[in-house]
Design a protein around this motif. Structure first.
Motif, PDB file in Angstrom:
ATOM      1  N   THR A 228       0.844  -1.194   0.000  1.00  0.00           N
ATOM      2  CA  THR A 228       0.000   0.000   0.000  1.00  0.00           C
ATOM      3  C   THR A 228       0.879   1.244   0.000  1.00  0.00           C
ATOM      4  O   THR A 228       1.953   1.252   0.617  1.00  0.00           O
ATOM      5  CB  THR A 228      -0.939   0.056   1.214  1.00  0.00           C
ATOM      6  N   ILE A 229       0.422   2.285  -0.656  1.00  0.00           N
ATOM      7  CA  ILE A 229       1.186   3.523  -0.754  1.00  0.00           C
ATOM      8  C   ILE A 229       1.404   4.143   0.619  1.00  0.00           C
ATOM      9  O   ILE A 229       2.490   4.636   0.925  1.00  0.00           O
ATOM     10  CB  ILE A 229       0.471   4.523  -1.696  1.00  0.00           C
ATOM     11  N   ASP A 230       0.390   4.111   1.454  1.00  0.00           N
ATOM     12  CA  ASP A 230       0.516   4.706   2.791  1.00  0.00           C
ATOM     13  C   ASP A 230       1.591   4.006   3.611  1.00  0.00           C
ATOM     14  O   ASP A 230       2.392   4.661   4.292  1.00  0.00           O
ATOM     15  CB  ASP A 230      -0.826   4.652   3.522  1.00  0.00           C
ATOM     16  N   ASP A 231       1.615   2.675   3.561  1.00  0.00           N
ATOM     17  CA  ASP A 231       2.632   1.935   4.317  1.00  0.00           C
ATOM     18  C   ASP A 231       4.029   2.233   3.782  1.00  0.00           C
ATOM     19  O   ASP A 231       4.982   2.406   4.558  1.00  0.00           O
ATOM     20  CB  ASP A 231       2.363   0.435   4.240  1.00  0.00           C
ATOM     21  N   LEU A 232       4.154   2.286   2.464  1.00  0.00           N
ATOM     22  CA  LEU A 232       5.460   2.562   1.872  1.00  0.00           C
ATOM     23  C   LEU A 232       5.911   3.980   2.208  1.00  0.00           C
ATOM     24  O   LEU A 232       7.088   4.194   2.547  1.00  0.00           O
ATOM     25  CB  LEU A 232       5.417   2.371   0.356  1.00  0.00           C
ATOM     26  N   ARG A 233       5.003   4.956   2.137  1.00  0.00           N
ATOM     27  CA  ARG A 233       5.365   6.333   2.469  1.00  0.00           C
ATOM     28  C   ARG A 233       5.841   6.429   3.920  1.00  0.00           C
ATOM     29  O   ARG A 233       6.815   7.118   4.229  1.00  0.00           O
ATOM     30  CB  ARG A 233       4.184   7.265   2.230  1.00  0.00           C
ATOM     31  N   THR A 234       5.164   5.711   4.812  1.00  0.00           N
ATOM     32  CA  THR A 234       5.567   5.703   6.223  1.00  0.00           C
ATOM     33  C   THR A 234       6.976   5.154   6.388  1.00  0.00           C
ATOM     34  O   THR A 234       7.800   5.690   7.146  1.00  0.00           O
ATOM     35  CB  THR A 234       4.580   4.854   7.055  1.00  0.00           C
ATOM     36  N   GLU A 235       7.287   4.055   5.669  1.00  0.00           N
ATOM     37  CA  GLU A 235       8.621   3.463   5.754  1.00  0.00           C
ATOM     38  C   GLU A 235       9.682   4.409   5.185  1.00  0.00           C
ATOM     39  O   GLU A 235      10.793   4.508   5.727  1.00  0.00           O
ATOM     40  CB  GLU A 235       8.652   2.130   5.005  1.00  0.00           C
ATOM     41  N   ILE A 236       9.365   5.095   4.107  1.00  0.00           N
ATOM     42  CA  ILE A 236      10.323   6.025   3.504  1.00  0.00           C
ATOM     43  C   ILE A 236      10.614   7.182   4.460  1.00  0.00           C
ATOM     44  O   ILE A 236      11.771   7.612   4.600  1.00  0.00           O
ATOM     45  CB  ILE A 236       9.783   6.533   2.151  1.00  0.00           C
ATOM     46  N   GLU A 237       9.588   7.673   5.136  1.00  0.00           N
ATOM     47  CA  GLU A 237       9.808   8.735   6.126  1.00  0.00           C
ATOM     48  C   GLU A 237      10.677   8.232   7.275  1.00  0.00           C
ATOM     49  O   GLU A 237      11.515   8.968   7.805  1.00  0.00           O
ATOM     50  CB  GLU A 237       8.473   9.245   6.655  1.00  0.00           C
ATOM     51  N   LYS A 238      10.507   6.989   7.651  1.00  0.00           N
ATOM     52  CA  LYS A 238      11.334   6.401   8.709  1.00  0.00           C
ATOM     53  C   LYS A 238      12.794   6.323   8.261  1.00  0.00           C
ATOM     54  O   LYS A 238      13.710   6.591   9.051  1.00  0.00           O
ATOM     55  CB  LYS A 238      10.818   5.011   9.068  1.00  0.00           C
ATOM     56  N   VAL A 239      13.004   5.972   6.995  1.00  0.00           N
ATOM     57  CA  VAL A 239      14.372   5.919   6.461  1.00  0.00           C
ATOM     58  C   VAL A 239      15.007   7.299   6.510  1.00  0.00           C
ATOM     59  O   VAL A 239      16.173   7.453   6.878  1.00  0.00           O
ATOM     60  CB  VAL A 239      14.370   5.372   5.016  1.00  0.00           C
TER      61      VAL A 239
END
Length: 269
Positions: free
Chosen positions: A185-196
């Motif tokens: 999901t885009i939301d989950d991926l965006r969250t992970e990218i922000e964490k990175v």
């Protein structure tokens, strides 16, 4: 010319007509200086190189005239200009050339495979790799591509994009499910990218392939922009989480930073 080249030239009578003895002697004078012998007298240099005092003096004074050596009349020492000799070599190196010795050192240190990739469209493309053990069913060679969303290097590279570029990627990305753990999901991926972006590294656990855990950190250019990413790949069960964070992550980040520094040197000198 390396030391082995000098030795080969001395030992090979066929090459004797091509061997420039004065150049070899001049290089031997430069190599006489080092961390343990930063300043030397004429006698010291002559003894270290095996040259006569008169010959050593001629080479030293020539190097002084060229700006590679300084003297106070009794002691001699190298100047920063000698770094130009290395920069000429470094400036011709590509990112894989710069990265490879660091990857080799890290792979030996942690006994795991290490790689560097760049972002090409929606994929990561491997441009350098030092394999240690086979942990993937898919063979990885230079040019191998994987979807960015499911890889640690991909997430680091996505985190390095400008906001508008990242949004363009997220708008078009097809988040293919590679394993049962893959974020789709885009939301989950965006969250992970922000964490990175916050952490400065990425860890992806069995999202590309079952049993594969990888962690990645950014390689930056002189402006601080992310131009590539490097990773460590390991079996998911090989290390407990605390070892990954306390041992592998610091080693990874240190190596990525070292590659970044060397890359900047090749482009600014």
């Amino acid at each position: 010319m390396s030391t082995s080249d000098l030795d080969d030239a001395r030992a090979n009578p066929v090459a004797s007509t091509d061997y420039v003895q004065s150049l070899a002697r001049g290089l031997s004078v430069l190599k006489a200086f080092g961390a343990e012998r930063p300043r030397q007298s004429l006698s010291d240099v002559a003894r270290t190189t095996g040259l006569t005092r008169a010959t050593a003096r001629r080479f030293l004074l020539t190097l002084v005239e060229l700006g590679y050596v300084r003297t106070d009349g009794s002691q001699f020492w190298l100047t920063p200009r000698v770094l130009e000799l290395g920069y000429t070599y470094l400036s011709a190196l590509s990112l894989p050339d710069v990265a490879r010795p660091h990857l080799e050192s890290l792979a030996e240190q942690v006994e795991e495979s290490t790689s560097v990739s760049v972002l090409d469209g929606d994929d990561v493309v491997y441009i350098a790799r030092v394999p240690v053990r086979r942990i993937m069913t898919v063979s990885i060679t230079l040019g191998t591509r994987f979807p960015a969303h499911a890889t640690s290097m991909g997430r680091v590279l996505l985190a390095g994009l400008e906001p508008e570029e990242l949004e363009k990627y997220l708008a078009r990305a097809e988040l293919t499910r590679m394993t049962s753990r893959t974020l789709t999901t885009i939301d989950d991926l965006r969250t992970e990218i922000e964490k990175v972006r916050t952490d400065g590294y990425a860890i992806v656990d069995q999202e590309l392939e079952e049993g594969l855990r990888s962690l990645a950190a950014p390689i930056r250019d002189e402006s601080g922009a992310v131009v590539a990413s490097m990773n460590i790949s390991t079996h998911a069960g090989r290390y407990p989480d605390d070892t990954v964070h306390d041992v592998l992550v610091p080693a990874l980040i240190s190596t990525a930073d070292a590659i970044s520094r060397d890359l900047v040197s090749t482009r600014t000198h």
